[in-house]
Structures are given as structure tokens and as C-alpha cells.
Enzyme design. Sequence first.
Site, mmCIF file in Angstrom:
data_model
loop_
_atom_site.group_PDB
_atom_site.id
_atom_site.type_symbol
_atom_site.label_atom_id
_atom_site.label_comp_id
_atom_site.label_asym_id
_atom_site.label_seq_id
_atom_site.Cartn_x
_atom_site.Cartn_y
_atom_site.Cartn_z
ATOM 1 C CG ASP A 67 -70.008 103.128 -12.905
ATOM 2 O OD1 ASP A 67 -69.528 102.179 -12.260
ATOM 3 O OD2 ASP A 67 -69.664 103.406 -14.060
ATOM 4 C CG ASN A 135 -69.424 105.388 -25.645
ATOM 5 O OD1 ASN A 135 -68.635 105.191 -24.705
ATOM 6 N ND2 ASN A 135 -70.721 105.559 -25.449
ATOM 7 C CG HIS A 137 -68.628 104.986 -21.291
ATOM 8 N ND1 HIS A 137 -69.709 104.239 -21.703
ATOM 9 C CD2 HIS A 137 -67.850 104.113 -20.597
ATOM 10 C CE1 HIS A 137 -69.572 102.998 -21.271
ATOM 11 N NE2 HIS A 137 -68.454 102.894 -20.599
ATOM 12 C CD GLU A 142 -72.823 106.107 -22.143
ATOM 13 O OE1 GLU A 142 -71.752 106.145 -22.782
ATOM 14 O OE2 GLU A 142 -73.406 105.039 -21.866
HETATM 15 C C1 F6R Z 1 -67.419 100.496 -14.854
HETATM 16 C C2 F6R Z 1 -67.303 101.688 -15.657
HETATM 17 C C3 F6R Z 1 -67.262 101.670 -17.152
HETATM 18 C C4 F6R Z 1 -66.331 100.596 -17.716
HETATM 19 C C5 F6R Z 1 -66.332 100.628 -19.240
HETATM 20 C C6 F6R Z 1 -65.468 99.533 -19.824
HETATM 21 O O1 F6R Z 1 -67.460 100.827 -13.471
HETATM 22 O O2 F6R Z 1 -67.277 102.712 -15.100
HETATM 23 O O3 F6R Z 1 -66.852 102.909 -17.624
HETATM 24 O O4 F6R Z 1 -65.036 100.831 -17.229
HETATM 25 O O5 F6R Z 1 -67.637 100.486 -19.709
HETATM 26 O O6 F6R Z 1 -66.011 98.297 -19.491
HETATM 27 P P1 F6R Z 1 -65.207 96.939 -19.797
HETATM 28 O O7 F6R Z 1 -64.011 96.980 -18.900
HETATM 29 O O8 F6R Z 1 -66.164 95.844 -19.404
HETATM 30 O O9 F6R Z 1 -64.860 96.964 -21.224
#
Ligand code: F6R
Length: 250
Positions: A67, A135, A137, A142
Amino acid sequence: MKWIVANTYDAMSRWAADIVLDIVRQNPRAVLGLATGATPIGLYEALVRDKRENGTDYSQITCVNLDEYCGLPETHTQSYAYFMRHHLLDALEIPRAHAFIENGMAEDAMEECRRYDALLDKHPRDIQILGIGSNGHIAFNEPGTSFDKTTHVISLAESTIRDNARFFSSVDEVPTRAFTMGPKSILASKKILILASGSGKAKAVLDTLTGPVTEDVPASCLQTHPDCTLICDEAAAALLPAEWKAGVGV
Ligand code: F6R
């Protein structure tokens, strides 16, 4: 879906690195699906350390990322393109032409999503690394995102904007939209490795492993994949039933 409860963040990262290194050593032309965020940094550090100590060759490896924020150029220090170069790609000497990510500055978002879907079809992933949002995701899918979605643009949930504000000087600077692979694109990877660390992820880990498969918990779609492993540390495993916390499970 398999799961592994590692004692610490470092143990989780080393375990994940061993799995990735196995793939890279068996197939020097492997395609790696990569994630950003804080969680995979320990894994990336372990890969960089291995490259330094053992000279593992990444010259023919291809990388595709999950992403990218809309509106951030690749030179922005919080863009995911910048993150990947800084934390992994440059140190592993992965040729720029072999590393792909959505273009956050694309003027035609629909066209950019089509371009990325075609690119994913051309480079089937041997493994997809994932983190998980508090959450539930995965990538930026989301809660409520259809499991049938491929690459698309999404409006970030309030909780995601709050969670990611720690990387920006203020919450107002966090982009509100992002390009993301969809659940369907993620599930197309041959193998999936999802990492979770810290107590803030405990509820998401519980729901992902033991809850129903529902679009309200995007990561729950991983239960339908034939080769998916969740590796977490003890803090992220805190809400799992006692017998699940014992270590390794299938
Ligand atoms: C990042 C991504 C997100 C993160 C998630 C957790 O490329 O796709 O899904 O993996 O938001 O983020 P952290 O690791 O910072 O807690």
C-alpha cells in the site's frame, strides 16, 4: 491457519526472517510481497544482518508492496516507497527496477489500480508479509471492505489515522486516503506471513485466529488461505485461550 507465539518481538522477527530466507535461498528469483509499519522492521533488520554476514543474493528478487498513501511523493520521508528503500531495499541491493509500489501521486486513481493489479498478475508472490491494524485491518483494508476487492483506494479509518499519527508531526498531516491491495490480491499469494506485536494488537489477533470469517475483521479472511501463518509476541497473544498461547499451533 497456523500460529506461532514467540516470547519476544526479536524472537518473532527472527522466526519470520528464517521463513523468508528459506524462500530466497531456495529460489533466487522469488517474488516477495512486503509491508511497512513498525512491526516488520525487526524482520527487515534480520534480513539486512544476514545479507551482511552471509552475502545472501537479492539481485534477482522482485518485491511488491501492499500500500501507499495518496498524495505523498516517493521522496516524502513518510511515504511507504521511502520507508522500503530506507529499511530494506537499498541495504539488500535490490535493483530499483525490481521493486514495485503503488504511485501515491497518480492522477488517475482507477488507472493506477488497474496498473497495479496487472503488475501483481505478472509477478505472482511466493510470500506476502503482513502486519495487522489494531482494528483488524490488513494492508489498508479497513473493516467493512469486501473480500472480493483487488487494488483500490480507501478512506482510512479514524483509528488508523490516530494509530499512524505517531509517524507524523501531527495527526492533521496523516493522509486520509491510500492505495491498497485488496483482500483478494493478498489471498492470491502462495504463502502468507502475518506478524503482530504488542498488547494493542491482542484483540485483533484473537478475532483473526478464533473469530468468525467476517468483513468486519479484514484479517479473518486469512483463515480461508491454505498456507497462512500468524507469528506474534506474548503481548499480542495475551487474549488467546491458554492452550493457544503454548507456542506453535495449526
Ligand atoms: C503497512 C500496512 C498496515 C500495517 C498495520 C500495522 O504496509 O499494510 O496494515 O501493517 O497498520 O502497522 P504497525 O506495524 O505500524 O503497527
